[in-house]
Design a protein around this motif. Structure first.
Motif, PDB file in Angstrom:
ATOM      1  N   ASP A 114       0.824  -1.209   0.000  1.00 39.24           N
ATOM      2  CA  ASP A 114       0.000   0.000   0.000  1.00 39.24           C
ATOM      3  C   ASP A 114       0.859   1.261   0.000  1.00 39.24           C
ATOM      4  OD1 ASP A 114      -2.434  -1.349  -0.030  1.00 39.24           O
ATOM      5  OD2 ASP A 114      -2.470  -1.564   2.153  1.00 39.24           O
ATOM      6  N   MET A 115       2.173   1.092   0.158  1.00 35.99           N
ATOM      7  CA  MET A 115       3.093   2.234   0.159  1.00 35.99           C
ATOM      8  C   MET A 115       3.196   2.787  -1.260  1.00 35.99           C
ATOM      9  SD  MET A 115       5.327   4.145   1.773  1.00 35.99           S
ATOM     10  CE  MET A 115       6.748   5.152   1.371  1.00 35.99           C
ATOM     11  N   PRO A 116       2.806   4.056  -1.439  1.00 39.75           N
ATOM     12  CA  PRO A 116       2.926   4.649  -2.774  1.00 39.75           C
ATOM     13  C   PRO A 116       4.386   4.837  -3.176  1.00 39.75           C
ATOM     14  CG  PRO A 116       1.614   6.045  -1.307  1.00 39.75           C
ATOM     15  CD  PRO A 116       2.222   4.968  -0.474  1.00 39.75           C
ATOM     16  N   VAL A 117       4.620   4.864  -4.449  1.00 38.82           N
ATOM     17  CA  VAL A 117       5.927   5.220  -4.999  1.00 38.82           C
ATOM     18  C   VAL A 117       5.891   6.735  -5.174  1.00 38.82           C
ATOM     19  CG1 VAL A 117       7.411   5.022  -7.021  1.00 38.82           C
ATOM     20  CG2 VAL A 117       6.219   3.000  -6.142  1.00 38.82           C
ATOM     21  N   TYR A 118       6.862   7.440  -4.601  1.00 39.39           N
ATOM     22  CA  TYR A 118       6.833   8.901  -4.621  1.00 39.39           C
ATOM     23  C   TYR A 118       7.671   9.528  -5.730  1.00 39.39           C
ATOM     24  CZ  TYR A 118       3.910   9.120  -0.554  1.00 39.39           C
ATOM     25  OH  TYR A 118       2.840   9.013   0.283  1.00 39.39           O
ATOM     26  N   GLU A 119       8.260   8.707  -6.583  1.00 37.66           N
ATOM     27  CA  GLU A 119       8.976   9.238  -7.738  1.00 37.66           C
ATOM     28  C   GLU A 119       7.965   9.985  -8.613  1.00 37.66           C
ATOM     29  OE1 GLU A 119      12.196   7.687 -10.980  1.00 37.66           O
ATOM     30  OE2 GLU A 119      10.586   6.311 -10.455  1.00 37.66           O
ATOM     31  N   GLY A 120       8.278  11.228  -8.933  1.00 38.56           N
ATOM     32  CA  GLY A 120       7.373  12.039  -9.731  1.00 38.56           C
ATOM     33  C   GLY A 120       6.314  12.760  -8.919  1.00 38.56           C
ATOM     34  N   ILE A 121       6.216  12.440  -7.631  1.00 35.30           N
ATOM     35  CA  ILE A 121       5.257  13.114  -6.741  1.00 35.30           C
ATOM     36  C   ILE A 121       6.003  14.065  -5.826  1.00 35.30           C
ATOM     37  CG2 ILE A 121       3.569  12.780  -4.886  1.00 35.30           C
ATOM     38  CD1 ILE A 121       2.926  10.049  -6.201  1.00 35.30           C
ATOM     39  N   LEU A 122       7.036  13.549  -5.162  1.00 35.10           N
ATOM     40  CA  LEU A 122       7.861  14.372  -4.284  1.00 35.10           C
ATOM     41  C   LEU A 122       9.228  14.574  -4.931  1.00 35.10           C
ATOM     42  CD1 LEU A 122       7.176  12.784  -0.767  1.00 35.10           C
ATOM     43  CD2 LEU A 122       6.109  14.813  -1.773  1.00 35.10           C
ATOM     44  N   LYS A 123       9.790  15.746  -4.728  1.00 35.81           N
ATOM     45  CA  LYS A 123      11.161  16.020  -5.173  1.00 35.81           C
ATOM     46  C   LYS A 123      12.118  15.300  -4.216  1.00 35.81           C
ATOM     47  CE  LYS A 123       9.794  20.628  -6.571  1.00 35.81           C
ATOM     48  NZ  LYS A 123       9.846  22.029  -6.170  1.00 35.81           N
ATOM     49  N   ASP A 124      13.325  15.026  -4.698  1.00 33.97           N
ATOM     50  CA  ASP A 124      14.316  14.363  -3.853  1.00 33.97           C
ATOM     51  C   ASP A 124      14.531  15.110  -2.539  1.00 33.97           C
ATOM     52  OD1 ASP A 124      14.582  12.530  -5.892  1.00 33.97           O
ATOM     53  OD2 ASP A 124      16.651  13.041  -6.379  1.00 33.97           O
ATOM     54  N   ASP A 125      14.607  16.448  -2.609  1.00 27.07           N
ATOM     55  CA  ASP A 125      14.820  17.234  -1.390  1.00 27.07           C
ATOM     56  C   ASP A 125      13.648  17.108  -0.416  1.00 27.07           C
ATOM     57  OD1 ASP A 125      17.303  18.047  -2.245  1.00 27.07           O
ATOM     58  OD2 ASP A 125      16.664  20.046  -2.864  1.00 27.07           O
ATOM     59  N   GLU A 126      12.445  16.904  -0.934  1.00 28.75           N
ATOM     60  CA  GLU A 126      11.290  16.717  -0.056  1.00 28.75           C
ATOM     61  C   GLU A 126      11.354  15.355   0.630  1.00 28.75           C
ATOM     62  OE1 GLU A 126       7.745  19.336  -2.068  1.00 28.75           O
ATOM     63  OE2 GLU A 126       8.367  17.516  -3.144  1.00 28.75           O
ATOM     64  N   ILE A 127      11.801  14.345  -0.098  1.00 31.48           N
ATOM     65  CA  ILE A 127      11.960  13.018   0.512  1.00 31.48           C
ATOM     66  C   ILE A 127      13.025  13.075   1.601  1.00 31.48           C
ATOM     67  CG2 ILE A 127      12.671  10.619   0.104  1.00 31.48           C
ATOM     68  CD1 ILE A 127      11.460  10.918  -2.748  1.00 31.48           C
ATOM     69  N   VAL A 128      14.128  13.736   1.300  1.00 29.94           N
ATOM     70  CA  VAL A 128      15.191  13.900   2.294  1.00 29.94           C
ATOM     71  C   VAL A 128      14.647  14.649   3.514  1.00 29.94           C
ATOM     72  CG1 VAL A 128      17.403  15.039   2.773  1.00 29.94           C
ATOM     73  CG2 VAL A 128      17.073  13.774   0.637  1.00 29.94           C
ATOM     74  N   ALA A 129      13.841  15.672   3.274  1.00 30.99           N
ATOM     75  CA  ALA A 129      13.276  16.454   4.384  1.00 30.99           C
ATOM     76  C   ALA A 129      12.362  15.595   5.248  1.00 30.99           C
ATOM     77  CB  ALA A 129      12.529  17.669   3.833  1.00 30.99           C
ATOM     78  N   VAL A 130      11.520  14.777   4.633  1.00 29.35           N
ATOM     79  CA  VAL A 130      10.625  13.907   5.407  1.00 29.35           C
ATOM     80  C   VAL A 130      11.442  12.945   6.257  1.00 29.35           C
ATOM     81  CG1 VAL A 130       8.973  12.001   5.237  1.00 29.35           C
ATOM     82  CG2 VAL A 130       8.631  14.061   3.876  1.00 29.35           C
ATOM     83  N   LEU A 131      12.429  12.320   5.651  1.00 30.67           N
ATOM     84  CA  LEU A 131      13.264  11.373   6.401  1.00 30.67           C
ATOM     85  C   LEU A 131      14.044  12.077   7.506  1.00 30.67           C
ATOM     86  CD1 LEU A 131      14.483   9.223   3.388  1.00 30.67           C
ATOM     87  CD2 LEU A 131      12.710   8.626   5.068  1.00 30.67           C
ATOM     88  N   SER A 132      14.464  13.304   7.242  1.00 30.76           N
ATOM     89  CA  SER A 132      15.169  14.094   8.270  1.00 30.76           C
ATOM     90  C   SER A 132      14.223  14.429   9.416  1.00 30.76           C
ATOM     91  CB  SER A 132      15.730  15.373   7.648  1.00 30.76           C
ATOM     92  OG  SER A 132      16.699  15.066   6.670  1.00 30.76           O
ATOM     93  N   TYR A 133      12.994  14.798   9.087  1.00 31.95           N
ATOM     94  CA  TYR A 133      11.986  15.072  10.121  1.00 31.95           C
ATOM     95  C   TYR A 133      11.762  13.832  10.980  1.00 31.95           C
ATOM     96  CZ  TYR A 133       7.332  14.999  12.127  1.00 31.95           C
ATOM     97  OH  TYR A 133       6.269  14.810  12.973  1.00 31.95           O
ATOM     98  N   ILE A 134      11.545  12.699  10.322  1.00 29.33           N
ATOM     99  CA  ILE A 134      11.312  11.455  11.059  1.00 29.33           C
ATOM    100  C   ILE A 134      12.487  11.176  12.000  1.00 29.33           C
ATOM    101  CG2 ILE A 134      11.156   8.938  10.818  1.00 29.33           C
ATOM    102  CD1 ILE A 134       9.522   9.495   8.202  1.00 29.33           C
ATOM    103  N   LYS A 135      13.691  11.261  11.474  1.00 31.06           N
ATOM    104  CA  LYS A 135      14.874  10.992  12.303  1.00 31.06           C
ATOM    105  C   LYS A 135      14.980  11.977  13.460  1.00 31.06           C
ATOM    106  CE  LYS A 135      19.858  10.278  12.093  1.00 31.06           C
ATOM    107  NZ  LYS A 135      21.025  10.082  11.221  1.00 31.06           N
ATOM    108  N   SER A 136      14.572  13.219  13.243  1.00 25.06           N
ATOM    109  CA  SER A 136      14.677  14.237  14.301  1.00 25.06           C
ATOM    110  C   SER A 136      13.822  13.909  15.519  1.00 25.06           C
ATOM    111  CB  SER A 136      14.300  15.619  13.758  1.00 25.06           C
ATOM    112  OG  SER A 136      12.894  15.754  13.620  1.00 25.06           O
ATOM    113  N   THR A 137      12.857  13.018  15.354  1.00 22.65           N
ATOM    114  CA  THR A 137      11.963  12.676  16.466  1.00 22.65           C
ATOM    115  C   THR A 137      12.481  11.506  17.304  1.00 22.65           C
ATOM    116  OG1 THR A 137      10.613  11.086  15.217  1.00 22.65           O
ATOM    117  CG2 THR A 137       9.971  13.429  15.093  1.00 22.65           C
ATOM    118  N   TRP A 138      13.499  10.806  16.805  1.00 17.84           N
ATOM    119  CA  TRP A 138      14.021   9.651  17.526  1.00 17.84           C
ATOM    120  C   TRP A 138      14.862  10.092  18.717  1.00 17.84           C
ATOM    121  CZ3 TRP A 138      16.422   7.344  12.479  1.00 17.84           C
ATOM    122  CH2 TRP A 138      15.401   6.894  11.639  1.00 17.84           C
TER     123      TRP A 138
END
Length: 153
Positions: A114-138
């Motif tokens: 059910d995990m969407p593929v985000y290629e063409g939806i999110l820019k690489d920098d947005e994916i990096v930002a999401v992953l950075s946000y997630i990591k910032s909460t650990w």
């Protein structure tokens, strides 16, 4: 002879540039997430809320029974907080999973997720930002462990 020296020097400079600057997205060359950068984390929180929270939860809690496949054979969305397994994966793996999907990563185009593929939806920098946000909460201990994993790549 002089011409050969110029060609060799040019190839050496090109190689040095590739090693220094890389050729892939910001995260893929060493995949160091920017969890300490407030602007990146803020962008990541916005992108997460708009694209990820509906499945992974507003508080990164994931869906119930996320380790047990449903009747359709698909796994529910896992948590991205410290109780999940996200931090067990290096940044490059997380980036590629988000951008290209599980099926492509494991070489099975028929993998049901059910995990969407985000290629063409999110820019690489947005994916990096999401992953950075997630990591910032650990917790810091888990963030340090993830940093060590990345350094060993």
């Amino acid at each position: 002879m002089r011409r050969l020296a110029i060609v060799v020097a040019g190839v050496a400079l090109a190689g040095a540039a590739i090693l220094t600057f890389g050729t892939g997205p910001a995260e893929s060359d060493g995949m160091v997430l920017r969890d300490g950068d407030p602007e990146t984390v803020a962008l990541g929180a916005e992108v997460y809320a708009a694209n990820c929270a509906s499945c992974h939860g507003a508080d990164l809690e994931g869906q119930a029974d996320w380790r047990i496949a449903g009747p359709d054979g698909r796994l529910p969305a896992p948590p991205h907080d410290e109780t999940g397994h996200t931090w067990h994966h290096d940044g490059e793996t997380l980036f590629n999973l988000t951008k290209y999907g599980v099926g492509k990563m494991i070489g099975d185009p028929n993998y049901a997720s059910d995990m969407p593929v985000y290629e063409g939806i999110l820019k690489d920098d947005e994916i990096v930002a999401v992953l950075s946000y997630i990591k910032s909460t650990w917790p810091q201990k888990i963030r340090a462990r993830h940093d060590d994993m990345t350094a060993q790549q």
